[in-house]
Write an enzyme that holds these catalytic residues in place. Structure first.
Site, PDB file in Angstrom:
ATOM      1  N   TYR A 114      -6.241  -5.788   6.772  1.00  0.00           N
ATOM      2  CA  TYR A 114      -6.912  -6.884   6.370  1.00  0.00           C
ATOM      3  C   TYR A 114      -7.675  -7.476   7.479  1.00  0.00           C
ATOM      4  O   TYR A 114      -8.478  -8.452   6.947  1.00  0.00           O
ATOM      5  CB  TYR A 114      -5.965  -7.889   5.791  1.00  0.00           C
ATOM      6  CG  TYR A 114      -5.270  -7.910   4.475  1.00  0.00           C
ATOM      7  CD1 TYR A 114      -5.698  -6.498   3.475  1.00  0.00           C
ATOM      8  CD2 TYR A 114      -4.368  -8.603   3.860  1.00  0.00           C
ATOM      9  CE1 TYR A 114      -5.209  -6.352   2.459  1.00  0.00           C
ATOM     10  CE2 TYR A 114      -3.693  -8.212   2.644  1.00  0.00           C
ATOM     11  CZ  TYR A 114      -4.106  -7.089   1.995  1.00  0.00           C
ATOM     12  OH  TYR A 114      -3.503  -7.012   0.637  1.00  0.00           O
ATOM     13  N   LYS A 173       4.242   4.218   5.448  1.00  0.00           N
ATOM     14  CA  LYS A 173       3.705   5.157   4.905  1.00  0.00           C
ATOM     15  C   LYS A 173       3.472   6.364   5.932  1.00  0.00           C
ATOM     16  O   LYS A 173       2.357   6.959   5.903  1.00  0.00           O
ATOM     17  CB  LYS A 173       2.307   5.043   4.225  1.00  0.00           C
ATOM     18  CG  LYS A 173       2.214   6.313   3.454  1.00  0.00           C
ATOM     19  CD  LYS A 173       2.805   6.372   1.973  1.00  0.00           C
ATOM     20  CE  LYS A 173       2.376   7.726   1.103  1.00  0.00           C
ATOM     21  NZ  LYS A 173       3.180   7.966   0.062  1.00  0.00           N
ATOM     22  N   ASP A 225       5.575   3.452  -1.370  1.00  0.00           N
ATOM     23  CA  ASP A 225       5.823   3.732  -2.865  1.00  0.00           C
ATOM     24  C   ASP A 225       6.989   3.944  -3.325  1.00  0.00           C
ATOM     25  O   ASP A 225       7.709   3.277  -4.320  1.00  0.00           O
ATOM     26  CB  ASP A 225       4.825   4.972  -3.288  1.00  0.00           C
ATOM     27  CG  ASP A 225       5.208   6.232  -2.104  1.00  0.00           C
ATOM     28  OD1 ASP A 225       5.736   6.179  -0.822  1.00  0.00           O
ATOM     29  OD2 ASP A 225       4.993   7.480  -2.634  1.00  0.00           O
ATOM     30  N   ASP A 281       2.160  -7.640   1.293  1.00  0.00           N
ATOM     31  CA  ASP A 281       1.231  -8.657   0.386  1.00  0.00           C
ATOM     32  C   ASP A 281       1.677  -7.913  -1.005  1.00  0.00           C
ATOM     33  O   ASP A 281       2.047  -8.786  -1.779  1.00  0.00           O
ATOM     34  CB  ASP A 281      -0.150  -8.328   0.495  1.00  0.00           C
ATOM     35  CG  ASP A 281      -1.004  -9.007  -0.437  1.00  0.00           C
ATOM     36  OD1 ASP A 281      -0.445 -10.118  -1.127  1.00  0.00           O
ATOM     37  OD2 ASP A 281      -2.155  -8.952  -0.584  1.00  0.00           O
ATOM     38  N   ASP A 288       4.760  -9.685  -3.398  1.00  0.00           N
ATOM     39  CA  ASP A 288       4.251 -10.471  -4.813  1.00  0.00           C
ATOM     40  C   ASP A 288       5.266  -9.644  -5.829  1.00  0.00           C
ATOM     41  O   ASP A 288       5.557 -10.464  -7.013  1.00  0.00           O
ATOM     42  CB  ASP A 288       2.811  -9.965  -4.833  1.00  0.00           C
ATOM     43  CG  ASP A 288       2.086 -11.153  -4.360  1.00  0.00           C
ATOM     44  OD1 ASP A 288       2.305 -12.288  -3.875  1.00  0.00           O
ATOM     45  OD2 ASP A 288       0.764 -11.044  -3.988  1.00  0.00           O
TER      46      ASP A 288
HETATM   47 MG   LIG Z   1       4.198   8.504  -4.136  1.00  0.00          MG
HETATM   48 MG   LIG Z   2      -0.687 -11.405  -2.487  1.00  0.00          MG
END
Ligand SMILES: [Mg+2]
Ligand SMILES: [Mg+2]
Lengths: 359, 359
Positions: B141, B191, B224, B248, B252
């Site tokens: 970001y 990741k 993930d 983020d 959420d």
């Molecule tokens: Mg995956």
């Molecule tokens: Mg958010």
């Protein structure tokens, strides 16, 4: 039609479930008057053992000449040594790259009998039927990356999310076409309020839909909001298209919804050439060879092959209806059976689907 | 202790809920023998109206000199004009940046009475108590971004995820300290199987924990997989630390779990200087001024202020216990009440918490 289908059974339970996928395709050919030729080739760990390569040249060449490819699964503890020269998964990555498979299709369908196995409450998850289209060969997983030593001994690492007009156009077209064949509702997921790469994604996706698919109901959702909506109102989505990393996260989240991964197929498509079809579950080495693996995700992957690579939608629907009928009749493999319920083996379950197809 | 607390009521229901936060802090000061001084300053839409700036200089200066900052909410349709020079949210982004608030703390707590309002099944969500620590000033970001016109008329856009050793160290330390004060279990999410920026994250996080917090139970999860685990087994996590974008998405997703956002506070901390505390809900302009807004998230944010900025853990726990007692006694604001249940107004609910604190 005449079609050449390559089977890549792979490792673990891969061969067992792929064989049931093959049988249903043989049955469809007979019933609907098609001619399918099959060839089987090594991929993954067994290919490393036999050829020192998780994707031998002969396998890749056969795939290039195929109309569709049905894959079981690759990998297992035998090939997990982190010092090994190569890994089974490298075969999968390479075949996707070599065949230019840029669109990953992941349907998330729910079944009445599994609703109480979902982590979501029945009334939330009921009716969920999402068709995810994930961009598979671009984005941050394939952008430039860098690791730098700073003067003070610290390090700085970067990974770059990158998307170009053409990459976005082609995957949005795949998704939009899928939406036309479903309820006509397409949702694009991005993070355009913050990311430049997402702003281009949003701009191009909107243009493609406006110019080429004006009849679709189209909306955009931010990735963080989508992670919420997927669990608060999953049944309100139809086709969802998104980039590689967002798709990775959201399809994995979504795969929890049906209450079992044993029924989820996936497809990876390129611009032309064959698509690759496979169950989303892995090679499950712990139950390999026991004859109890659930073949239904692979059978449903075979249905996707018929629909997306051979344009045989009626035939695909016939398989899907047969699977539904078998499940509605109460037949279960071990992974789907409740405590005390009788369960069928891999071959028996495949046979039930064939019977349902012919009844 | 003596402390200077700046109140930033903001827009919509912000002033109503902030006032209840202030009252509980006044009560805590009296009960525990502290001296809190309060100053109130404009931020957001009303500051744009009155000063042409969503974060006036005087507000920022007051915040710099404060020990803690309690914020209501900013924004509303009045300031949504996309052609406007500035927006209320710009005030929030600027204050985070100016105060160097790099760690965003987001507790996800569940309450018995709300379990049946969660989209997850009761037996899955029950007992969930996650403490998310999200890096807030780095990552994709805030990395470089670029939009390029290509020779063929197409465009290429990039957004860069970037993390440096120091940025990772400091946020992991915040999370590790939080884990020491909780069940001693820290999970880092990345990741690292694909992203260079995540590989550095994983390397640095592991070193910080090994060298400085060897007693913690520490594990790493891919983003993930975490999106899956959050809905399949949320109660198995304690403190979870991750980068800006992953945080983020995951916070959420996690905010859906309790069945209401009306009880969720958050905090943003820097290296030194004051922390910023706020409810995660927005300014809810549709119910502003009606006296029915739920003040509990803001009251719980005030508790976080005591714990994290003033080191007053007993006092924080006393507020949290009072909120629990009020909810257990069946008191509800309108957003929490079931059909037909009596509901309390904002001020009445604040008063109930004060009574519980003193009983
Ligand atoms: Mg995956
Ligand atoms: Mg958010």
């Amino acid at each position: 039609v005449n079609a050449k289908i390559v089977l890549l059974p792979g490792d673990g339970i891969g061969p067992e479930v792929t064989e049931e996928g093959r049988k249903i395709l043989v049955e469809v050919a007979e019933k609907f008057g098609h001619k399918f030729e099959f060839e089987s080739h090594p991929i993954g760990g067994n290919a490393i053992d036999d050829f020192g390569d998780p994707l031998p040249e002969a396998t890749l060449n056969a795939c290039r000449n195929a109309d569709g490819i049905l894959l079981g699964a690759v990998g297992g503890p035998k090939w997990d040594d982190p010092t090994a020269k190569t890994r089974p998964e490298a075969g999968l990555l390479k075949i996707r790259k070599e065949l230019g498979l840029f669109a990953n299709l992941r349907p998330i369908t729910t079944h009445e009998f599994l609703l109480d196995s979902s982590p979501l409450r029945r009334e939330i998850v009921e009716g969920t039927d999402i068709f995810f289209v994930r961009e598979l060969t671009g984005g941050i997983y394939f952008g430039d990356s860098n690791l730098e030593q700073n003067a003070d001994g610290s390090e700085t690492a970067t990974s770059t999310m990158v998307y170009s007009t053409h990459e976005i156009e082609r995957v949005v077209r795949v998704a939009a076409k899928a939406a036309q064949g479903r309820s006509g509702h397409l949702t694009s997921v991005d993070k355009a309020n913050v990311l430049e790469a997402s702003r281009l994604w949003r701009k191009v996706a909107e243009r493609v839909v406006r110019e080429e698919f004006p009849d679709l109901k189209y909306d955009v959702v931010l990735v963080d909001a989508m992670a919420m909506h997927l669990i608060s109102r999953p049944s309100t989505f139809d086709v969802v298209v998104t980039g590689n990393m967002f798709g990775d996260i959201l399809t994995d989240e979504g795969s929890m919804l049906p209450g079992s991964m044993g029924l989820l197929p996936s497809a990876s498509l390129g611009s032309d050439g064959p698509g690759l079809y496979e169950p989303i579950h892995g090679s499950a080495p712990d139950i390999a060879g026991l004859g109890i693996a659930n073949p239904l995700a692979t059978i449903l992957a075979a249905a996707m092959l018929l629909r997306h690579s051979l344009n045989l939608d009626d035939e695909a629907k016939a398989i899907e209806a047969a699977v539904d009928a078998v499940l509605s009749a109460g037949h279960r493999t071990k992974d789907l059976a409740k405590d005390g319920e009788v369960s069928l083996g891999t071959i028996e379950m495949g046979q039930k689907v064939i019977e349902a197809l012919n009844s």
